[in-house]
Design an enzyme around this catalytic site. Structure first.
Site, short mmCIF file in Angstrom:
data_model
loop_
_atom_site.label_atom_id
_atom_site.label_comp_id
_atom_site.label_asym_id
_atom_site.label_seq_id
_atom_site.Cartn_x
_atom_site.Cartn_y
_atom_site.Cartn_z
N TRP A 101 7.37 -7.43 -7.93
CA TRP A 101 6.05 -8.06 -7.97
C TRP A 101 6.16 -9.56 -8.10
O TRP A 101 5.44 -10.31 -7.44
CB TRP A 101 5.18 -7.46 -9.08
CG TRP A 101 4.69 -6.11 -8.71
CD1 TRP A 101 5.12 -4.90 -9.19
CD2 TRP A 101 3.72 -5.79 -7.70
NE1 TRP A 101 4.46 -3.87 -8.56
CE2 TRP A 101 3.60 -4.38 -7.64
CE3 TRP A 101 2.94 -6.57 -6.84
CZ2 TRP A 101 2.73 -3.75 -6.76
CZ3 TRP A 101 2.07 -5.92 -5.96
CH2 TRP A 101 1.98 -4.53 -5.93
N ASP A 175 1.23 -12.05 -14.70
CA ASP A 175 0.66 -10.90 -14.00
C ASP A 175 0.88 -9.72 -14.93
O ASP A 175 2.00 -9.21 -15.05
CB ASP A 175 1.39 -10.70 -12.66
CG ASP A 175 0.94 -9.42 -11.94
OD1 ASP A 175 0.11 -8.68 -12.49
OD2 ASP A 175 1.44 -9.18 -10.82
N LYS A 199 -4.38 0.34 -12.84
CA LYS A 199 -3.30 0.95 -13.62
C LYS A 199 -3.83 1.44 -14.96
O LYS A 199 -3.73 2.59 -15.30
CB LYS A 199 -2.16 -0.06 -13.85
CG LYS A 199 -1.74 -0.86 -12.63
CD LYS A 199 -1.01 -0.01 -11.60
CE LYS A 199 -0.90 -0.65 -10.22
NZ LYS A 199 -0.20 -1.92 -10.13
C1 LIG Z 1 -0.16 -2.79 -8.97
C2 LIG Z 1 0.23 -4.19 -9.20
C3 LIG Z 1 -0.34 -5.22 -8.50
C4 LIG Z 1 -1.37 -4.78 -7.48
O1 LIG Z 1 -1.79 -5.56 -6.55
P1 LIG Z 1 -2.96 -5.05 -5.58
O2 LIG Z 1 -3.23 -6.22 -4.76
O3 LIG Z 1 -4.10 -4.69 -6.48
O4 LIG Z 1 -2.45 -3.88 -4.81
C5 LIG Z 1 0.03 -6.51 -8.76
N1 LIG Z 1 0.96 -6.77 -9.70
C6 LIG Z 1 1.53 -5.77 -10.41
C7 LIG Z 1 2.53 -6.10 -11.46
C8 LIG Z 1 1.18 -4.47 -10.18
O5 LIG Z 1 1.73 -3.46 -10.87
#
Ligand SMILES: *Cc1c(COP(=O)(O)O)cnc(C)c1O
Length: 368
Positions: A101, A175, A199
């Site tokens: 991420w 994040d 989540k």
């Molecule tokens: C699920 C998640 C995202 C999700 O991004 P979307 O654009 O909503 O799909 C972002 N960062 C993390 C750490 C996640 O687990």
């Protein structure tokens, strides 16, 4: 009817009570004659839903008043663009990477700014958080980005870094999509935090941004108006139509969370105790088994997302089939990591993890 336990990484299982309540209010919310999806976002009914959700979120996470809470759209990936457009002025951003991420955020930021790699654990397969003493931070950075729970790699930051002590004056951007509301947050160390709702909060489509007011108002000219924190904040998240139904469900989840009690604690404190117990049960079992393994540095293991492997991967398919037959859903690991992953967010009761561990034990036994 007992429902199966759902270990999806997201969108993920919701508290059953919330689903029942939403179902009962689907056609008529509080005798208004309307369902929440059918209400004007400017009407008094929805405004009351929105205001309560915001108050509850602030209370649950103990968010100080110098932070604004924005209910936005665009998801986590949207914020990967929206944050640089709002905070970087096109300049340098320091990134600390402990999983994919963070990597995605870095890549997106290259479109708007000049990201720098301050630290990464990529060479170790993202099995740890790079030690803060090794971070190489720039004096010029507009902010430092850190994904505090790497959903795919199962790496969690358990103590937010003190950037000042590391010689940086930049605000910290986190994040926290996949562990929001699972634990308390030390806001003194945070400039901005964002989370997609799917989540730990509610339906996909809602993104919550918690941002220090002093950081608002420096968006780049190219920033779409609907994503300019200043405009969104001035309009109390109603610059354009917010994701009303998702906000409503999030509000129900916040209320549910406030009712939770554990070890003399309520709300997020209760969730944190429960989450610790759930994670410990699962990691202890995996560590004591010669059949399964988790490869993440024990200090940095996520309480929310537990990736694990069968040492003999030819048994993966049988494992997943048996799991499903035992009412344990969505345990397949992310394709980039392989193996299995159990996401055990707030809505997963301890009982669900106990049933999972029982299944892990039985499956292992059937091969010995
Ligand atoms: C699920 C998640 C995202 C999700 O991004 P979307 O654009 O909503 O799909 C972002 N960062 C993390 C750490 C996640 O687990």
């Amino acid at each position: 009817m007992t429902r199966p336990y759902n270990f999806s990484a997201g969108p993920a299982a919701m508290p059953e009570e919330v689903l029942h309540l939403a179902a009962s209010e689907m056609l008529d919310w509080h005798e208004s004659g309307m369902g929440v999806m059918e209400m004007s976002h400017r009407g008094s009914e929805f405004i009351s839903i929105y205001e309560q959700a915001e108050v509850d979120f602030r209370e649950l996470l103990d968010i100080p008043k110098e932070f604004k809470i924005l209910f936005m759209q665009g998801g986590g990936l949207g914020e990967n663009a929206i944050v640089p457009m709002n905070l970087s002025k096109g300049g340098e951003i320091d990134f600390v990477l402990s999983g994919s991420w963070g990597q995605k955020s870095f890549k997106e930021a290259t479109k708007y700014a000049t990201p720098r790699l301050a630290a990464t654990s990529e060479s170790e397969g993202f099995t740890r958080l790079p030690d803060p003493s090794t971070w190489s931070l720039s004096k010029e950075a507009s902010y430092v980005h850190l994904c505090t729970n790497e959903t795919i790699h199962g790496v969690e930051c358990h103590t937010l870094p003190n950037l000042k002590a590391l010689g940086s004056k930049a605000p910290l951007v986190i994040d926290f999509s996949s562990h929001v509301l699972s634990r308390t947050v030390d806001w003194s160390r945070v400039g901005l935090a964002f989370a997609g709702a799917q989540k730990n909060i509610g339906p996909a489509g809602l993104t919550i941004v918690v941002v220090r007011e002093v950081l608002i108002g420096q968006a780049m000219d190219i920033c779409p108006s609907a994503f300019d924190y200043k405009l969104v904040s001035a309009a109390e998240s109603m610059y354009n139509t917010p994701p009303t139904y998702a906000i409503y469900i999030a509000g129900l989840t916040f209320q549910w969370m406030k009712r939770q009690e554990e070890g003399g604690q309520q709300g997020v404190g209760a969730m944190e105790l429960r989450n610790k117990a759930k994670a410990q049960l699962l990691y202890d079992f995996l560590d004591n088994s010669s059949f399964y393994e988790n490869r993440v540095n024990p200090m940095d293991r996520s309480r929310m997302n537990v990736p694990f492997f069968l040492k003999d991967e030819t048994r993966n398919e049988a494992f997943l089939k048996g799991a499903k037959a035992n009412g344990l859903l969505q345990l397949k690991g992310h394709k980039s990591v392989g193996g299995m992953r159990a996401s055990i967010y707030n809505a997963m009761p301890l009982k669900g993890v106990q049933v999972l561990v029982e299944y892990l034990r039985e499956f292992e036994r059937s091969y010995s």
